[in-house]
Design a protein around this motif. Structure first.
Motif, PDB file in Angstrom:
ATOM      1  N   VAL A   1       0.841   4.140   7.230  1.00 33.19           N
ATOM      2  CA  VAL A   1       0.958   4.478   8.676  1.00 33.19           C
ATOM      3  C   VAL A   1      -0.140   4.159   9.606  1.00 33.19           C
ATOM      4  N   LEU A   2      -1.380   4.410   9.021  1.00 28.29           N
ATOM      5  CA  LEU A   2      -2.394   4.253   9.835  1.00 28.29           C
ATOM      6  C   LEU A   2      -2.796   2.783  10.396  1.00 28.29           C
ATOM      7  N   ALA A   3      -2.445   1.963   9.389  1.00 23.87           N
ATOM      8  CA  ALA A   3      -2.487   0.507   9.776  1.00 23.87           C
ATOM      9  C   ALA A   3      -1.556  -0.077  10.694  1.00 23.87           C
ATOM     10  N   TRP A   4      -0.275   0.477  10.750  1.00 26.62           N
ATOM     11  CA  TRP A   4       0.770   0.362  11.742  1.00 26.62           C
ATOM     12  C   TRP A   4       0.550   0.954  12.845  1.00 26.62           C
ATOM     13  N   TYR A   5      -0.065   2.238  12.987  1.00 29.19           N
ATOM     14  CA  TYR A   5      -0.514   2.835  14.282  1.00 29.19           C
ATOM     15  C   TYR A   5      -1.601   1.881  14.969  1.00 29.19           C
TER      16      TYR A   5
END
Length: 339
Positions: A234-238
């Motif tokens: 999720v953080l990589a996507w963000y």
């Protein structure tokens, strides 16, 4: 054939000057930890900081960068060999839901509180993941997908220092809190495994109570380690979405789910199916630990202690607040909902 191999051989040789130092630091940190006690990762980090001047040497820099990036990802991926889905299923829905909610709320608190303290939101996300998942290992995994900058490296090192110190303090204080709250061995294991940051300190704190508490604590902790995969994804996507407007080509180069997380999940599945023998699982766990200690040594070498000091008291206040928040969530569950 030999001509094709020569560039690879030259590249490998170029790594050795910078690779040798983190390896020696890892051996020194391991010796101190085994003979005098204390957190191995913290020793490695502090030794690395003392050799920061070598990062300016062009001969050492390629090997140091290799340790800080490639070995870091290998170490995180191999953590999956320690976990099985059956271990997680034994806990029941209550502790798992509390760990998941505690993780989400701690990361959200970190992002919100970082802004209130005049820090960057990215740093709050990094600290929240480290506190709520698996300490230094989570900090290293999240930093692997963060936008790269010198400030990111300083924040990563400071997070490792903070969560390692707080985890060691929790290992000493939380067993006393467990006795004060009169928790059962199972409840003690759930609390210790759900709140202490690093695996080694979870084991130490659990065994201070009983072997049963230690076993439950490790299982809860391993579930928290599994949460590393969705959080990093999720953080990589963000961060990918945030940077996509700046550079479309850079966005295409950044995978949504990094390869080391895919390897992590594959190892969890293989271990759950019994495809990995117990002895080999133990060996993979040791290799993972070595890679992570070498990586944190290299990150220490890359970082100036003076730059860390300039960050001030706010980062430590942020991590302390997140730690207390997570502990309060599990106390609420054990003392109100689990009784």
């Amino acid at each position: 054939m030999l001509s094709h191999a020569r560039p690879w051989i030259r590249h490998t040789r170029s790594l050795w000057p910078g690779l040798a130092l983190p390896l020696l630091i890892m051996l020194g940190a391991t010796f101190l930890s085994e003979h005098y006690g204390g957190p191995q990762l913290l020793y490695a980090l502090l030794f690395g900081l003392a050799f920061h001047f070598l990062h300016e040497d062009a001969r050492c820099r390629p090997g140091i960068e290799f340790c800080a990036k490639t070995l870091l990802r290998i170490g995180v991926a191999l953590l999956g060999a320690r976990i099985t889905l059956a271990q997680i299923g034994q806990l029941g829905i209550g502790p798992l839901a509390t760990a998941a909610l505690g993780m989400v709320s701690t990361i959200a608190l970190g992002a919100w509180l970082a802004r209130r303290l005049g820090l960057k939101t990215d740093f709050g996300l990094l600290c929240g993941a480290a506190v709520s998942i698996c300490g230094a290992s989570a900090a290293l995994a999240v930093s692997a997908v963060m936008p790269k900058s010198k400030e990111t490296e300083r924040h990563t090192l400071l997070t490792v220092v903070g969560v390692t110190g707080l985890s060691t303090l929790a290992m000493l204080v939380y067993p006393l809190l467990v006795k004060f709250l009169r928790l059962s061995d199972t409840g003690a294991g759930i609390f210790l495994g759900g709140t202490i940051h690093d695996v080694a300190q979870v084991v130490g704190a659990g065994l201070m109570i009983s072997h049963e508490a230690g076993d439950v604590a490790v299982i809860v902790k391993l579930f928290r380690v599994m949460l590393l995969v969705p959080v990093v994804a999720v953080l990589a996507w963000y961060w990918r979405q945030r940077s996509s407007s700046a550079s479309a080509s850079a966005s295409r180069q950044a995978p949504l789910l990094p390869f080391f997380l895919i390897a992590f999940m594959v190892l969890v599945l293989l271990n759950s199916l019994g495809a990995i023998r117990p002895g080999f699982t133990e060996s993979l766990g040791q290799v993972s630990r070595v890679c992570l200690v070498v990586a944190i040594s290299a990150l220490g070498i890359k970082t100036s202690f003076e730059d860390l000091v300039k960050l001030g008291w706010r980062p430590m206040a942020l991590m302390l607040a997140e730690t207390l928040w997570l502990a309060a969530a599990f106390v609420l569950y054990l003392c109100v909902f689990a009784r």
